[in-house]
Design a protein around this motif. Structure first.
Motif, short mmCIF file in Angstrom:
data_model
loop_
_atom_site.label_atom_id
_atom_site.label_comp_id
_atom_site.label_asym_id
_atom_site.label_seq_id
_atom_site.Cartn_x
_atom_site.Cartn_y
_atom_site.Cartn_z
N LEU A 71 54.25 15.97 15.87
CA LEU A 71 55.41 15.28 16.41
C LEU A 71 55.79 14.08 15.56
O LEU A 71 56.96 13.83 15.28
N ALA A 72 54.78 13.33 15.14
CA ALA A 72 55.05 12.13 14.35
C ALA A 72 55.69 12.49 13.02
O ALA A 72 56.66 11.86 12.57
N VAL A 73 55.17 13.53 12.35
CA VAL A 73 55.71 13.95 11.07
C VAL A 73 57.13 14.49 11.22
O VAL A 73 58.03 14.19 10.45
N ALA A 74 57.35 15.27 12.29
CA ALA A 74 58.65 15.89 12.51
C ALA A 74 59.74 14.85 12.71
O ALA A 74 60.89 15.07 12.34
N CYS A 75 59.38 13.73 13.29
CA CYS A 75 60.39 12.71 13.59
C CYS A 75 60.36 11.53 12.62
O CYS A 75 61.13 10.59 12.75
N HIS A 127 71.61 22.09 24.19
CA HIS A 127 70.59 21.77 23.18
C HIS A 127 69.20 22.26 23.59
O HIS A 127 68.24 22.13 22.82
N VAL A 128 69.08 22.77 24.82
CA VAL A 128 67.80 23.24 25.34
C VAL A 128 67.76 24.75 25.22
O VAL A 128 68.51 25.45 25.89
N ASN A 129 66.87 25.24 24.38
CA ASN A 129 66.82 26.68 24.11
C ASN A 129 65.40 27.21 24.26
O ASN A 129 64.51 26.89 23.46
N PRO A 130 65.16 28.04 25.28
CA PRO A 130 63.81 28.55 25.51
C PRO A 130 63.45 29.79 24.69
O PRO A 130 62.33 30.29 24.78
N GLU A 183 40.78 20.04 30.84
CA GLU A 183 40.52 19.87 29.41
C GLU A 183 41.49 20.61 28.49
O GLU A 183 41.24 20.73 27.29
N PHE A 184 42.57 21.11 29.02
CA PHE A 184 43.55 21.76 28.16
C PHE A 184 44.94 21.18 28.44
O PHE A 184 45.14 20.43 29.41
N SER A 185 45.89 21.52 27.59
CA SER A 185 47.27 21.10 27.76
C SER A 185 48.18 22.27 27.44
O SER A 185 47.71 23.37 27.11
N PHE A 186 49.47 22.05 27.48
CA PHE A 186 50.46 23.05 27.07
C PHE A 186 51.12 22.65 25.75
O PHE A 186 52.17 23.19 25.38
N ASP A 187 50.51 21.73 25.04
CA ASP A 187 51.13 21.17 23.84
C ASP A 187 51.43 22.22 22.77
O ASP A 187 52.43 22.11 22.04
N ASP A 188 50.57 23.23 22.68
CA ASP A 188 50.73 24.22 21.61
C ASP A 188 51.92 25.15 21.84
O ASP A 188 52.24 25.97 20.97
N ALA A 194 58.60 19.91 18.35
CA ALA A 194 59.07 18.56 18.65
C ALA A 194 60.52 18.58 19.12
O ALA A 194 60.89 17.87 20.06
N GLU A 195 61.34 19.40 18.48
CA GLU A 195 62.76 19.46 18.82
C GLU A 195 62.97 19.99 20.24
O GLU A 195 63.79 19.46 21.01
N GLU A 196 62.23 21.02 20.61
CA GLU A 196 62.35 21.59 21.95
C GLU A 196 61.94 20.59 23.03
O GLU A 196 62.62 20.43 24.04
N PHE A 197 60.84 19.93 22.76
CA PHE A 197 60.30 19.00 23.74
C PHE A 197 61.25 17.82 23.93
O PHE A 197 61.52 17.38 25.06
N THR A 198 61.78 17.30 22.84
CA THR A 198 62.70 16.17 22.90
C THR A 198 63.99 16.55 23.63
O THR A 198 64.48 15.80 24.48
N ALA A 199 64.53 17.73 23.31
CA ALA A 199 65.76 18.18 23.95
C ALA A 199 65.56 18.36 25.45
O ALA A 199 66.44 18.00 26.26
N ARG A 200 64.41 18.89 25.82
CA ARG A 200 64.14 19.10 27.25
C ARG A 200 64.00 17.77 27.97
O ARG A 200 64.45 17.62 29.12
N TRP A 201 63.38 16.78 27.31
CA TRP A 201 63.27 15.46 27.94
C TRP A 201 64.64 14.81 28.07
O TRP A 201 64.94 14.18 29.09
#
Length: 442
Positions: free
Chosen positions: A10-14, A214-217, A258-263, A267-274
């Motif tokens: 995410l940091a690199v993408a932005c 801008h939100v595309n699943p 101990e898990f997430s859905f991050d994978d 970055a673009e999808e997550f930002t657009a959804r937020w």
């Protein structure tokens, strides 16, 4: 992909973006979890009170702490959708991995849907501990605390956690606590479902369509499932995408998982959804020009309660005690209220709090750039709170002063002091109570 790898991604993408707000957000992408953002420990330093002034009363409204996602049906729907696809051989390796996680959540989290997590307990304990440390004069041994909670269990447990820590810090403080339906008249008075319906005007629908363009699943769905035709015929992609967003964001409130859905995200999808989520909260509970602003009515009774209670405390504090009374009246030193994001958002909007680049009460029609001036995670993370701290001076004739904090960060108010008629107007974040009361009574 592990959490650390996703953070780096995410940091690199932005990194190359010039938008300073986006860069600030991506330093902690958890913020884009919207109202699921786990309460951050504040690091801001406080402005020293004017000479001779000390705090004597504190008025507070706090949201419950981190909770499990709700409703339970969302967990069931996620698991059942994936399990059905798996039975037909329609899941990719990533989809099978998500199925395992969904199965665990269906068994562990769904029965706890909406309940306070242990992190939620810790958040309120931390706020209470800092409150005592920051304003010790309010919590002296003879202090009398009034605490009220929404009838929601997670709010009652949040209050209990807060008061447990408060009592641990100050064992001699007297505490009155209760939760009841009659308190909902100011803690959470309106039907949120009705507020949502009334905010969904044709004008807002047009704006919402622009934001969701801008939100595309599509990419995520194709990464989870291995058959495009199956997706088209059997999967509500937009709905599943949103459930993954909300359930995944809620996991930051349960570090024992101990898990997430991050994978699953780019970055673009997550930002657009937020961005879409942020705009939705603004449309329902903000000063949105495209909606009817019915959401603001959910906080007007709270604002009146804060003003009324403060006036009563100040009147009692400035009145000499009746020494002949059989039982002297208790003087309240803190009023604590525990409720919901659906009230604290419009409450902050009515207060028009300003800090840095954000003004909670701003009215803007520019939804594309809303995130630059209004951000849900700054207003209502889990355990969000607004604190009014009242100060007085021993010097005769000195005015009562007040400062307001949002999530333990000092705020600038849209309140002015008439320097032409008032000597020594205080500087922000301190304001004369007479000026504050007059402004907000209107």
């Amino acid at each position: 992909m592990k959490k650390t790898a996703f953070l780096l991604f995410l940091a690199v993408a932005c990194f190359a973006q010039t938008d300073s707000i986006k860069n600030e957000i991506t330093k902690d992408f958890r913020k884009m979890g919207s109202n699921y953002y786990a309460y951050p420990t504040p690091t801001a330093k406080y402005t020293k009170a004017p000479a001779g002034y000390k705090p004597f009363y504190l008025s507070h409204y706090g949201r419950h702490g981190s909770r499990f996602h709700q409703p339970a049906d969302h967990y069931h729907a996620l698991y059942n959708t994936l399990a059905k696809a798996d039975s037909l051989g329609k899941l990719s390796d990533l989809g099978k991995s998500l199925l395992e996680r969904a199965k665990y959540l269906d068994e562990y989290a769904a029965p706890r849907a909406g309940d306070l997590t242990q992190l939620g307990v810790a958040q309120h304990q931390g706020i209470a501990k800092r409150m005592v440390k920051n304003f010790p004069e309010v919590f002296k041994n003879d202090a009398y605390i009034e605490a009220y909670a929404s009838t929601s269990v997670r709010c009652v447990v949040s209050m209990a956690a807060f008061l447990e820590e408060l009592h641990a810090q100050k064992p001699k403080v007297e505490i009155h606590q209760e939760s009841g339906k009659y308190l909902m008249s100011f803690i959470s008075p309106l039907d949120f479902g009705k507020i949502i319906n009334e905010s969904n005007t044709p004008a807002w629908q047009k704006e919402n369509e622009k934001i969701y363009s801008h939100v595309n699943p599509t990419r995520m769905m194709r990464a989870i499932f291995n058959d495009s035709n199956y997706i088209k015929k059997n999967v509500d992609a937009g709905d599943l995408f949103s459930k993954i967003y909300e359930i995944g964001n809620s996991l930051q409130g349960s570090p024992e998982i101990e898990f997430s859905f991050d994978d699953l995200w780019t970055a673009e999808e997550f930002t657009a959804r937020w961005h879409a989520q942020n705009a939705w909260w603004y449309s329902v509970l903000g000063n949105n020009p495209f909606a009817k602003k019915q959401g603001l009515e959910n906080a007007r009774p709270l604002l009146k309660n804060v003003l009324d209670e403060a006036d009563k405390v100040i009147a009692a504090d400035t009145t000499k005690a009746n020494k002949t009374a059989a039982k002297p009246a208790k003087k309240t030193t803190a009023t604590l209220r525990f409720g919901h994001d659906t009230v604290i958002i419009p409450f902050a909007v009515l207060l028009q709090l300003e800090n840095g680049t954000m003004n909670t009460g701003i009215e803007t029609a520019d939804m594309e750039n809303l995130h630059k001036v209004w951000r849900d995670y700054e207003i209502t993370p889990m355990a969000a709170n607004v604190q009014f701290i009242f100060y007085k001076s021993a010097k005769r004739g000195s005015p009562i002063l007040v400062k307001v904090m949002l999530n333990e960060i000092e705020q600038k108010l849209p309140v002015t002091c008439d320097s032409a008629t008032i000597k020594n107007c205080p500087a922000a974040p301190y304001y004369r109570w007479d000026d504050v009361r007059e402004f907000y009574r209107k």
